[in-house]
Design an enzyme around this catalytic site. Sequence first.
Site, short mmCIF file in Angstrom:
data_model
loop_
_atom_site.label_atom_id
_atom_site.label_comp_id
_atom_site.label_asym_id
_atom_site.label_seq_id
_atom_site.Cartn_x
_atom_site.Cartn_y
_atom_site.Cartn_z
N ASP A 14 29.07 36.78 42.25
CA ASP A 14 28.63 37.97 41.52
C ASP A 14 27.48 38.60 42.28
O ASP A 14 26.38 38.04 42.35
CB ASP A 14 28.20 37.61 40.11
CG ASP A 14 27.60 38.80 39.37
OD1 ASP A 14 28.33 39.79 39.20
OD2 ASP A 14 26.42 38.74 38.98
N GLU A 108 33.76 41.01 43.06
CA GLU A 108 34.09 42.21 42.30
C GLU A 108 34.29 43.40 43.23
O GLU A 108 33.74 43.46 44.32
CB GLU A 108 32.99 42.52 41.31
CG GLU A 108 31.65 42.81 41.97
CD GLU A 108 30.51 42.78 40.98
OE1 GLU A 108 30.33 43.77 40.26
OE2 GLU A 108 29.80 41.76 40.94
N ASP A 192 24.42 35.76 35.63
CA ASP A 192 25.17 36.04 36.86
C ASP A 192 26.16 34.93 37.19
O ASP A 192 27.21 35.19 37.77
CB ASP A 192 24.20 36.26 38.02
CG ASP A 192 23.21 37.38 37.75
OD1 ASP A 192 23.60 38.33 37.05
OD2 ASP A 192 22.06 37.29 38.22
#
Length: 211
Positions: A14, A108, A192
Amino acid sequence: MKTCPKTDAEIGIDLNVENFYADSNGEIVANPRYSSRQKRRLANTQRKLSRRIVRAKKEHRPLREAKNVEKQRLLVARLTAQVMQRRRDFLHRTSATLIKNHDLVAAEELRSRNLLKNHALAMSIQDNGWRMFLSMLTYKAALYGKNFVTVDPRNTTQTCHACGHIMSGKEKLTLKDREWICPKCGIHHIRDVNAAKNILARAKAKLVSMH
């Protein structure tokens, strides 16, 4: 393609503004913030360059012939190049470690529309070199025969990886909420790390759907 032994290891990462990234194993990689650390010095040299350019123009001297201007321009260029090189070296080392040590790396997607809404996030991405980092992961995964998968980041932060509960309405997490407890299953989350776990789960589901 280079040969690289399989590890049977998988990891989600992340990318965030608090650190460079947090992973699904609970590890935090600090943000080197190369631009921020040099920001004051670079700003001072740029202001000095601007003053010398203004002075040269007032004295009607061609900038190419103004030695002080050229000297300061070279200093600005050198400082900028140092920041870029240090950042690139860090990204190369970090991406190579991730790819070589894992068969699947998940991250991501970076979406331009979201960045335009958040100036601070856009600045962090520029400073951290996230786009360059994802590009390195992509080609190194192909080079070493590993999997690198990007996923839709929507609600990865707001979703409990254990039970799937999504924080919304008054429950919705803000950027200040670095840790939280799921109101449904009671599990404690580091924000996170939880997001990284969700990213990995989505990547694994995406891989299954592709085969």
